[in-house]
Enzyme design. Structure first.
Site, short mmCIF file in Angstrom:
data_model
loop_
_atom_site.label_atom_id
_atom_site.label_comp_id
_atom_site.label_asym_id
_atom_site.label_seq_id
_atom_site.Cartn_x
_atom_site.Cartn_y
_atom_site.Cartn_z
N LYS A 1 0.95 -1.25 -0.12
CA LYS A 1 0.02 0.12 -0.16
C LYS A 1 0.97 1.34 0.03
CE LYS A 1 0.80 1.79 3.25
NZ LYS A 1 2.20 2.26 4.14
N TYR B 1 -4.75 3.89 5.88
CA TYR B 1 -5.20 3.12 6.99
C TYR B 1 -6.39 3.57 7.66
CZ TYR B 1 -0.74 0.25 6.98
OH TYR B 1 0.24 -0.36 6.78
P1 NAD Z 1 12.34 1.17 2.53
O1 NAD Z 1 12.65 2.73 2.12
O2 NAD Z 1 12.77 0.42 3.83
O3 NAD Z 1 12.60 0.12 1.38
C1 NAD Z 1 12.51 0.42 0.12
C2 NAD Z 1 13.36 -0.44 -0.77
O4 NAD Z 1 13.29 -0.24 -2.10
C3 NAD Z 1 15.04 -0.61 -0.26
O5 NAD Z 1 15.49 -1.97 -0.32
C4 NAD Z 1 15.62 0.15 -1.62
O6 NAD Z 1 16.95 -0.11 -1.68
C5 NAD Z 1 14.73 -0.23 -2.59
N1 NAD Z 1 14.73 0.70 -3.60
C6 NAD Z 1 14.72 0.42 -5.09
N2 NAD Z 1 14.88 1.47 -5.76
C7 NAD Z 1 14.79 2.57 -5.20
C8 NAD Z 1 14.77 3.97 -5.31
N3 NAD Z 1 14.99 4.35 -6.78
N4 NAD Z 1 14.77 4.80 -4.44
C9 NAD Z 1 14.52 4.08 -3.04
N5 NAD Z 1 14.43 2.80 -2.64
C10 NAD Z 1 14.79 1.99 -3.55
O7 NAD Z 1 10.92 1.30 2.78
P2 NAD Z 1 9.75 0.32 3.40
O8 NAD Z 1 9.45 0.92 4.41
O9 NAD Z 1 10.33 -0.95 3.26
O10 NAD Z 1 8.42 0.40 2.47
C11 NAD Z 1 8.42 -0.13 0.90
C12 NAD Z 1 6.86 -0.30 0.77
O11 NAD Z 1 6.10 -0.81 1.59
C13 NAD Z 1 6.00 0.97 0.68
O12 NAD Z 1 5.11 1.01 -0.31
C14 NAD Z 1 5.52 1.21 1.91
O13 NAD Z 1 4.09 1.78 1.89
C15 NAD Z 1 5.20 -0.25 2.19
N6 NAD Z 1 5.15 -0.43 3.66
C16 NAD Z 1 3.84 -1.14 4.24
C17 NAD Z 1 3.79 -1.67 5.53
C18 NAD Z 1 2.59 -2.25 5.98
O14 NAD Z 1 2.27 -2.51 7.16
N7 NAD Z 1 1.99 -2.74 5.07
C19 NAD Z 1 4.70 -0.99 6.25
C20 NAD Z 1 5.97 -0.41 5.82
C21 NAD Z 1 6.00 -0.29 4.54
#
Ligand code: NAD
Length: 361
Positions: A132, A216
Site C-alpha cells: 500500500k 489506513y
Molecule cells: P524502505 O525505504 O525501507 O525500502 C525500500 C526498498 O526499495 C529498499 O530496499 C530500497 O533499496 C529499494 N529501492 C529500489 N529502488 C529504489 C529507489 N529508486 N529509491 C529508493 N529505494 C529504492 O521502505 P519500506 O518502509 O520497506 O516501504 C516499502 C513499501 O512497503 C512502501 O510501499 C510502503 O508503503 C510499504 N510498507 C507497508 C507496510 C505495511 O504495514 N503494510 C509497512 C511499511 C512499509
C-alpha cells in the site's frame, strides 16, 4: 507472547469468527507444495516484517529475492537458505518468468515503483501482492487491475489488518449492528518521520503522510461504516515547511457516506496518533493502538476486548495463498479494494488543492 484475556461479553462472538488464522480448517493437502513468494525490494518492511513472517507461514514460503544492492545478498542467502538461482536484480527481473518455484511476486518498493513491477510480474506470469498505497494515483491503480485480469493473474494489496482479529471483530460488530447503526467515525494515524532524505518525503516517490499512513484511516472508516464515501473535504497544515517542502505533513479530511454517516480523519508525519472511534446509536467502539504490528487494544462502550497478538503479515500472506490454492475467499485484500482507496486519495488531494472545497468521489 503475552496472552491476554478478552472479555466474556465478546468471547462468545469469537466462535463466530472463522478468522483467527483466516484459514479456517483448510490446510495444504498431502504432497501439495507451498506457494513460492519473491520479495522485490529488501528495505525495512521486507527485511523486518515480511521475510521473518514467511518463516511462520503454512501455505507460502520465501523462494526468491529481487534487490539492487548486492551487499545484501549474502546475509539473505544465509538467513533464508536461498540459492543463487533465487536471487534477482531489477535488470534481470523478467527472467523470474522461468522460475517455477515462484508463484507470487511481492512488491515492497517505494510507491512510485509499484505499478512498473506489478505489470512486469504479470508479464512474467506471476500473481502479485503489492504494498500500500498500490500506486501513485487511481489511474495507475486501474491500469494494474486491468493488467492482472488480462494476464489472468491475481492482484492483492498489502492490507495486513484485514486478517487481524481486533479488526475482524470490529467489522463484525459494525456489520451486525450490535450497537445499532453507525453514525460517526473518527480516526487518525501519524508518526514523526525521521530521515529527511528518505523517499517518504519526496513527491516523485509518492511520499507524504496520506499515502503512507492516512490510507489506513480511509480503510478503517470504509470497513466500519460499511459503505463507500460519496464526497470528501480536506485541508493540509504544515508546521515545518522546509522538511515537508514536497509532501503533506498533516491532512485532515472529512468523508461523507450515502446515508449521512460521516468520518473525520487525520494523518500526520510529525505527530504520533494511532486510533479510531466508531459511534453508533446505542454505543461505541474504539481501537487504540489501531494500526501497528504489535498488540492492539479494543474497547466498546460496554467492555475492553483483547485478542492474542498475531503475526499479521503471516496471516495475510497465508490467507492469500489459501485463496490461490483452495479458492477460499480472501478477506477483501484484492486490487479493486486498493483502487477504491486510490480514488479517495485522489479526491482528498483535489480537495486540498482547492483549500477544502467539497469534492465528489
Ligand atoms: P524502505 O525505504 O525501507 O525500502 C525500500 C526498498 O526499495 C529498499 O530496499 C530500497 O533499496 C529499494 N529501492 C529500489 N529502488 C529504489 C529507489 N529508486 N529509491 C529508493 N529505494 C529504492 O521502505 P519500506 O518502509 O520497506 O516501504 C516499502 C513499501 O512497503 C512502501 O510501499 C510502503 O508503503 C510499504 N510498507 C507497508 C507496510 C505495511 O504495514 N503494510 C509497512 C511499511 C512499509
Amino acid at each position: 507472547m503475552k496472552r491476554r484475556k478478552f472479555s466474556q461479553s465478546l468471547a462468545t462472538s469469537i466462535a463466530g469468527l472463522s478468522l483467527a488464522s483466516g484459514l479456517g480448517n483448510r490446510r495444504l493437502s498431502f504432497g501439495q507444495k507451498k506457494l513460492g513468494i519473491a520479495l522485490v525490494g529488501l528495505g525495512n518492511y521486507a527485511t523486518r516484517q515480511l521475510a521473518p513472517a514467511l518463516l511462520e507461514t503454512q501455505m507460502c514460503a520465501l523462494k526468491g529475492i529481487v534487490t539492487g544492492t548486492p551487499a545484501k545478498i549474502d546475509k539473505w542467502k544465509k538467513s533464508y537458505d536461498l540459492k543463487n538461482h533465487q536471487i534477482y536484480n531489477y535488470d534481470n527481473f523478467e527472467s523470474i518468468a522461468k522460475n517455477d518455484e515462484i508463484d507470487i511476486v511481492y512488491v515492497v518498493l517505494p510507491n512510485n515503483m509499484h505499478k512498473e513491477f506489478t505489470l512486469k510480474a504479470f508479464q512474467a506470469g506471476k500473481h502479485v501482492i503489492c504494498e500500500k498505497p498500490m500506486a501513485m494515483n487511481s489511474l495507475e491503480a486501474a491500469e494494474m487491475v486491468v493488467a492482472g485480469k488480462k494476464a489472468n493473474r491475481e492482484l492483492f494489496i498489502g492490507y495486513r489488518l484485514h486478517y487481524e482479529p481486533h479488526h475482524r471483530e470490529i467489522i463484525r460488530l459494525c456489520k451486525s449492528e450490535v450497537f445499532g447503526k453507525i453514525k460517526f467515525f473518527e480516526g487518525g494515524f501519524g508518526f514523526r518521520v525521521g530521515n529527511p532524505n528518505k523517499w517518504r518525503l519526496k513527491k516523485a516517490y509518492g511520499g507524504g503522510a496520506l499515502m503512507d499512513v492516512g490510507i489506513y484511516v480511509i480503510q478503517a472508516a470504509r470497513y466500519t461504516i460499511g459503505q463507500e464515501p460519496i464526497a470528501v473535504s480536506a485541508r493540509e497544515f504544515k508546521t515545518d515547511p522546509v522538511k515537508f517542502k514536497e509532501v503533506d505533513e498533516l491532512i485532515t479530511w472529512q468523508m461523507e457516506f450515502p446515508n449521512g454517516e460521516v468520518a473525520n480523519c487525520t494523518t500526520s508525519f510529525s505527530a504520533s496518533t494511532n486510533h479510531f472511534f466508531v459511534a453508533a446509536e446505542k454505543g461505541n467502539i474504539r481501537l487504540s493502538p489501531a494500526y501497528t504490528y504489535g498488540a492492539l487494544a479494543g474497547y466498546t462502550s460496554k467492555s475492553k476486548f483483547d485478542f492474542s497478538q498475531v503475526n499479521q503479515q503471516a496471516l495475510h500472506m497465508d490467507g492469500i495463498a489459501d485463496s490461490l490454492i483452495n479458492g477460499a475467499p480472501h478477506l477483501n485484500v484484492g486490487g479493486e479494494e486498493g483502487l477504491r482507496d486510490m480514488k479517495i486519495i485522489d479526491a482528498i488531494f483535489k480537495s486540498v488543492a482547492k483549500d477544502g472545497k467539497r469534492v465528489l468521489i
